[in-house]
Design a protein around this motif. Structure first.
Motif, PDB file in Angstrom:
ATOM      1  N   ASN A 101       0.847  -1.182   0.000  1.00 58.99           N
ATOM      2  CA  ASN A 101       0.000   0.000   0.000  1.00 58.99           C
ATOM      3  C   ASN A 101       0.890   1.241   0.000  1.00 58.99           C
ATOM      4  OD1 ASN A 101      -1.797   2.114   0.608  1.00 58.99           O
ATOM      5  ND2 ASN A 101      -3.123   0.769   1.817  1.00 58.99           N
ATOM      6  N   ALA A 103       0.275   4.046   0.973  1.00 59.41           N
ATOM      7  CA  ALA A 103       0.098   4.774   2.235  1.00 59.41           C
ATOM      8  C   ALA A 103       0.997   4.219   3.338  1.00 59.41           C
ATOM      9  CB  ALA A 103      -1.373   4.703   2.674  1.00 59.41           C
ATOM     10  N   TYR A 117      -5.301   0.254  -1.785  1.00 59.78           N
ATOM     11  CA  TYR A 117      -5.383   1.669  -1.411  1.00 59.78           C
ATOM     12  C   TYR A 117      -6.400   1.918  -0.301  1.00 59.78           C
ATOM     13  CZ  TYR A 117      -2.831   2.093  -5.792  1.00 59.78           C
ATOM     14  OH  TYR A 117      -1.897   1.947  -6.793  1.00 59.78           O
TER      15      TYR A 117
END
Length: 380
Positions: A101, A103, A117
């Motif tokens: 991911n 993030a 995501y």
């Protein structure tokens, strides 16, 4: 695993998995499936080859994660309904993929099956790094750890778990949207049936109180070498997802395995093609790959992860084998990611295995436009 986003994700994933169910065909059965048995590259041949079981629509990596879900559950003596719950959770959360991911930037340093995501969720069970990350990203990106995590929580629920349906149990552990897992139960049951006869005694033994080890590493979740460039990392990642895939002479193209597997140059052309976003289309021949216009010669001393290494026997002009330089292991040994020969599978091998042969390193640079296909007649 955010509840509001999970409703959307579960609905979206339900459609493609429903289509997968239409393609799911199981042929034959083998009462002695083992962890040593390999799945085909296309995922259309089941465990053990001769059993001729098939699952169309699922890749080898997806099948390997499903197989580990069953194998670990059986080794831990989980009830069938609990194992089906785990499979339904994987299907819903990640469609049987070990997802990194953006993030969670550290997750990109580990071999994975693609990107997700959903907030800071990673792995096949989409565990939130902000909640479960105290174990470290290396552990969190290990799909075996995540499967054991699910079964740990099933055990913690105790008698309450026995009263739940598989969909209710998955919900109780994952804390997602209501009814998020029901749509994947049929797929989970079919996959359970495919691997239910696996021989638990073939699995690596684990000490009392430790997590079950599953059917062994498959490449996904392993650290990518820190010194690799972005392009080199991508080359390794695209090739590493096929670890365990059978060697097939002439096998492999830009779409993946052909004839059930890869040969050495089929694996490298696939990895370079996808790492370059389709801009580099190498021929299916070792020497032609070595001589390709996008290939930059580098000295062996300057080798870096993601470079291709070509091997030639003493006195030969043309190379006979190619692999991807992976980096060094903990003992400082150079490793090659490659498709070795008939009867073997895509794997990592110390470079010392080619001692005495000429080695040539090539680094590829991505052109602005795709290169034409100039594949000659021969393959190696």
């Amino acid at each position: 695993m955010d509840i509001s986003s999970r409703v959307v994700v579960a609905t979206a994933l339900g459609l493609p998995v429903a289509l997968i169910l239409l393609l799911l065909v199981i042929i034959g059965a083998d009462p002695a499936l083992t962890c040593a048995s390999l799945l085909s590259a296309h995922g259309v041949t089941g465990v053990g080859g001769p059993t001729e079981q098939s699952v169309a629509g699922l890749s080898e990596r997806q099948l390997q994660l499903a197989r580990n879900g069953v194998a670990i559950g059986k080794q831990r003596r989980m009830r069938e309904s609990v194992i089906i719950a785990e499979l339904a959770a994987q299907a819903t959360e990640s469609t049987f993929r070990n997802l990194a991911n953006p993030a969670v930037p550290e997750s990109l340093n580990y071999s994975n099956d693609g990107l997700g995501y959903d907030h800071d969720s990673v792995g096949p069970h989409q565990m939130r790094a902000s909640i479960w990350g105290s174990v470290g990203i290396a552990t969190l990106m290990d799909p075996i750890y995540q499967i054991n995590w699910f079964y740990d929580h099933a055990q913690q629920l105790g008698a309450a778990a026995e009263r739940m349906s598989p969909a209710e149990l998955a919900q109780a552990i994952e804390h997602s949207a209501p009814n998020a897992y029901g749509a994947q139960l049929e797929l989970a049951r079919r996959l359970y049936a495919l691997f239910a006869d696996i021989d638990v005694s073939s699995m690596p033994r684990t000490s009392a109180g430790s997590s079950a080890a599953g059917c062994g590493p498959t490449g996904s979740g392993t650290p990518l070498p820190a010194e690799a460039s972005a392009f080199g990392r991508a080359v390794i990642e695209h090739a590493a997802r096929w670890i365990g895939t059978p060697y097939v002479w002439g096998g492999g193209d830009t779409s993946g395995p052909t004839g059930g597997g890869f040969d050495c140059s089929g694996l490298t052309l696939y990895a370079i093609y996808h790492a370059s976003g389709g801009r580099i289309r190498l021929p299916h021949y070792t020497q032609a790959q070595q001589d390709h216009p996008t290939a930059q010669p580098v000295s062996f001393a300057e080798r870096a992860p993601g470079d291709l290494i070509f091997f030639a026997a003493p006195g030969d002009a043309d190379s006979h084998h190619v692999g991807i330089y992976y980096g060094r292991d903990e003992q400082g040994r150079d490793l090659l990611l490659h498709a070795p020969q008939t009867g073997q599978t895509v794997t990592l091998t110390p470079l010392s295995a080619w001692e005495g042969e000429r080695t040539d390193a090539r680094r590829y640079t991505s052109p602005s436009t795709p290169t034409p296909d100039t594949t000659p007649g021969g393959r190696a």
